[in-house]
Design a protein around this motif. Structure first.
Motif, PDB file in Angstrom:
ATOM      1  N   ASP A  88       0.825  -1.214   0.000  1.00  0.00           N
ATOM      2  CA  ASP A  88       0.000   0.000   0.000  1.00  0.00           C
ATOM      3  C   ASP A  88       0.859   1.263   0.000  1.00  0.00           C
ATOM      4  N   THR A  89       2.166   1.099   0.103  1.00  0.00           N
ATOM      5  CA  THR A  89       3.065   2.244   0.068  1.00  0.00           C
ATOM      6  C   THR A  89       2.931   2.963  -1.266  1.00  0.00           C
ATOM      7  N   ALA A  90       2.636   4.259  -1.195  1.00  0.00           N
ATOM      8  CA  ALA A  90       2.394   5.037  -2.408  1.00  0.00           C
ATOM      9  C   ALA A  90       2.169   6.496  -2.033  1.00  0.00           C
ATOM     10  N   VAL A  91       2.165   7.332  -3.046  1.00  0.00           N
ATOM     11  CA  VAL A  91       1.654   8.694  -2.879  1.00  0.00           C
ATOM     12  C   VAL A  91       0.161   8.632  -3.154  1.00  0.00           C
ATOM     13  N   TYR A  92      -0.616   9.096  -2.210  1.00  0.00           N
ATOM     14  CA  TYR A  92      -2.067   9.065  -2.322  1.00  0.00           C
ATOM     15  C   TYR A  92      -2.563  10.453  -2.742  1.00  0.00           C
ATOM     16  N   TYR A  93      -3.366  10.462  -3.787  1.00  0.00           N
ATOM     17  CA  TYR A  93      -3.913  11.699  -4.332  1.00  0.00           C
ATOM     18  C   TYR A  93      -5.430  11.697  -4.157  1.00  0.00           C
ATOM     19  N   CYS A  94      -5.941  12.759  -3.597  1.00  0.00           N
ATOM     20  CA  CYS A  94      -7.387  12.877  -3.568  1.00  0.00           C
ATOM     21  C   CYS A  94      -7.861  13.617  -4.812  1.00  0.00           C
ATOM     22  N   TYR A  95      -9.068  13.346  -5.200  1.00  0.00           N
ATOM     23  CA  TYR A  95      -9.652  14.010  -6.363  1.00  0.00           C
ATOM     24  C   TYR A  95     -11.090  14.394  -6.030  1.00  0.00           C
ATOM     25  N   ALA A  96     -11.582  15.348  -6.778  1.00  0.00           N
ATOM     26  CA  ALA A  96     -12.984  15.735  -6.702  1.00  0.00           C
ATOM     27  C   ALA A  96     -13.458  16.010  -8.115  1.00  0.00           C
ATOM     28  N   ARG A  97     -14.639  15.522  -8.436  1.00  0.00           N
ATOM     29  CA  ARG A  97     -15.182  15.718  -9.781  1.00  0.00           C
ATOM     30  C   ARG A  97     -16.445  16.567  -9.683  1.00  0.00           C
ATOM     31  N   PRO A  98     -16.325  17.818 -10.056  1.00  0.00           N
ATOM     32  CA  PRO A  98     -17.483  18.718  -9.945  1.00  0.00           C
ATOM     33  C   PRO A  98     -18.575  18.338 -10.936  1.00  0.00           C
ATOM     34  N   ARG A  99     -19.801  18.554 -10.532  1.00  0.00           N
ATOM     35  CA  ARG A  99     -20.939  18.274 -11.413  1.00  0.00           C
ATOM     36  C   ARG A  99     -20.870  19.119 -12.679  1.00  0.00           C
ATOM     37  N   ALA A 100     -20.366  20.325 -12.570  1.00  0.00           N
ATOM     38  CA  ALA A 100     -20.410  21.267 -13.699  1.00  0.00           C
ATOM     39  C   ALA A 100     -19.487  20.839 -14.838  1.00  0.00           C
ATOM     40  N   THR A 101     -18.374  20.190 -14.504  1.00  0.00           N
ATOM     41  CA  THR A 101     -17.393  19.859 -15.542  1.00  0.00           C
ATOM     42  C   THR A 101     -17.202  18.354 -15.721  1.00  0.00           C
ATOM     43  N   MET A 102     -17.420  17.589 -14.653  1.00  0.00           N
ATOM     44  CA  MET A 102     -17.146  16.148 -14.636  1.00  0.00           C
ATOM     45  C   MET A 102     -15.689  15.865 -15.007  1.00  0.00           C
ATOM     46  N   ILE A 103     -14.813  16.779 -14.631  1.00  0.00           N
ATOM     47  CA  ILE A 103     -13.376  16.624 -14.838  1.00  0.00           C
ATOM     48  C   ILE A 103     -12.716  16.641 -13.465  1.00  0.00           C
ATOM     49  N   ASN A 104     -11.840  15.670 -13.213  1.00  0.00           N
ATOM     50  CA  ASN A 104     -11.215  15.570 -11.900  1.00  0.00           C
ATOM     51  C   ASN A 104     -10.315  16.757 -11.590  1.00  0.00           C
ATOM     52  N   SER A 105     -10.474  17.275 -10.383  1.00  0.00           N
ATOM     53  CA  SER A 105      -9.491  18.174  -9.798  1.00  0.00           C
ATOM     54  C   SER A 105      -8.677  17.348  -8.817  1.00  0.00           C
ATOM     55  N   TRP A 106      -7.387  17.690  -8.676  1.00  0.00           N
ATOM     56  CA  TRP A 106      -6.492  16.851  -7.875  1.00  0.00           C
ATOM     57  C   TRP A 106      -5.865  17.623  -6.725  1.00  0.00           C
ATOM     58  N   GLY A 107      -5.685  16.910  -5.613  1.00  0.00           N
ATOM     59  CA  GLY A 107      -4.907  17.438  -4.516  1.00  0.00           C
ATOM     60  C   GLY A 107      -3.434  17.219  -4.769  1.00  0.00           C
ATOM     61  N   GLN A 108      -2.610  17.648  -3.816  1.00  0.00           N
ATOM     62  CA  GLN A 108      -1.167  17.649  -4.034  1.00  0.00           C
ATOM     63  C   GLN A 108      -0.503  16.305  -3.764  1.00  0.00           C
ATOM     64  N   GLY A 109      -1.210  15.363  -3.192  1.00  0.00           N
ATOM     65  CA  GLY A 109      -0.613  14.069  -2.893  1.00  0.00           C
ATOM     66  C   GLY A 109      -0.003  14.031  -1.508  1.00  0.00           C
ATOM     67  N   THR A 110      -0.159  12.893  -0.863  1.00  0.00           N
ATOM     68  CA  THR A 110       0.436  12.694   0.453  1.00  0.00           C
ATOM     69  C   THR A 110       1.049  11.296   0.490  1.00  0.00           C
ATOM     70  N   LEU A 111       2.288  11.216   0.957  1.00  0.00           N
ATOM     71  CA  LEU A 111       3.026   9.961   0.919  1.00  0.00           C
ATOM     72  C   LEU A 111       2.673   9.072   2.111  1.00  0.00           C
ATOM     73  N   VAL A 112       2.351   7.838   1.805  1.00  0.00           N
ATOM     74  CA  VAL A 112       2.116   6.821   2.824  1.00  0.00           C
ATOM     75  C   VAL A 112       3.172   5.736   2.649  1.00  0.00           C
ATOM     76  N   THR A 113       3.896   5.467   3.715  1.00  0.00           N
ATOM     77  CA  THR A 113       4.906   4.416   3.700  1.00  0.00           C
ATOM     78  C   THR A 113       4.548   3.388   4.753  1.00  0.00           C
ATOM     79  N   VAL A 114       4.388   2.143   4.313  1.00  0.00           N
ATOM     80  CA  VAL A 114       4.023   1.069   5.220  1.00  0.00           C
ATOM     81  C   VAL A 114       5.246   0.178   5.407  1.00  0.00           C
ATOM     82  N   SER A 115       5.710   0.089   6.638  1.00  0.00           N
ATOM     83  CA  SER A 115       6.880  -0.726   6.937  1.00  0.00           C
ATOM     84  C   SER A 115       6.469  -2.133   7.333  1.00  0.00           C
ATOM     85  N   SER A 116       7.299  -3.073   6.977  1.00  0.00           N
ATOM     86  CA  SER A 116       6.992  -4.484   7.283  1.00  0.00           C
ATOM     87  C   SER A 116       7.528  -4.885   8.644  1.00  0.00           C
TER      88      SER A 116
END
Length: 116
Positions: A88-116
């Motif tokens: 699951d280690t990855a940069v996680y990006y949130c998105y939002a798709r407005p009704r008016a455009t139906m085109i994704n807007s993106w957040g800046q990303g947040t890094l998640v690192t899962v150690s074993s």
């Protein structure tokens, strides 16, 4: 739509972590919001989404471990990550798709690192 993601960090496998994504607009103007992730050398992949009506969907890889939810008063979507795995280690990006455009807007990303 502007999105501010937060909550990433280092977590041990089997632990828990919660990501947040605050939107600059209220939910009623958004069709759906959610999360994608991207690991080094891999394409960005969809993780989970929640519609304006509250319906949720999950990628098979995270189903049963991750939970997406929202707080309408805060215009914020959360991704609760339980029992994360090193994969699951990855940069996680949130998105939002407005009704008016139906085109994704993106957040800046947040890094998640899962150690074993």
């Amino acid at each position: 739509v502007q999105l501010q993601a937060s909550g990433g960090g280092l977590v041990e496998a089997g632990g828990s972590l919660r990501l947040s994504c605050a939107a600059s607009v209220p939910f009623f103007v958004i069709n759906d919001m959610g999360w994608y992730r991207q690991s080094p050398g891999k394409q960005r992949e969809w993780v989970a989404s929640i519609t304006s009506g509250g319906n949720t969907n999950y990628a098979d890889l995270v189903k049963g471990r991750f939970t997406i939810s929202r707080d309408g008063a805060k215009n914020t979507v959360y991704l609760q990550m339980n029992s994360p795995k090193p994969d699951d280690t990855a940069v996680y990006y949130c998105y939002a798709r407005p009704r008016a455009t139906m085109i994704n807007s993106w957040g800046q990303g947040t890094l998640v690192t899962v150690s074993s």
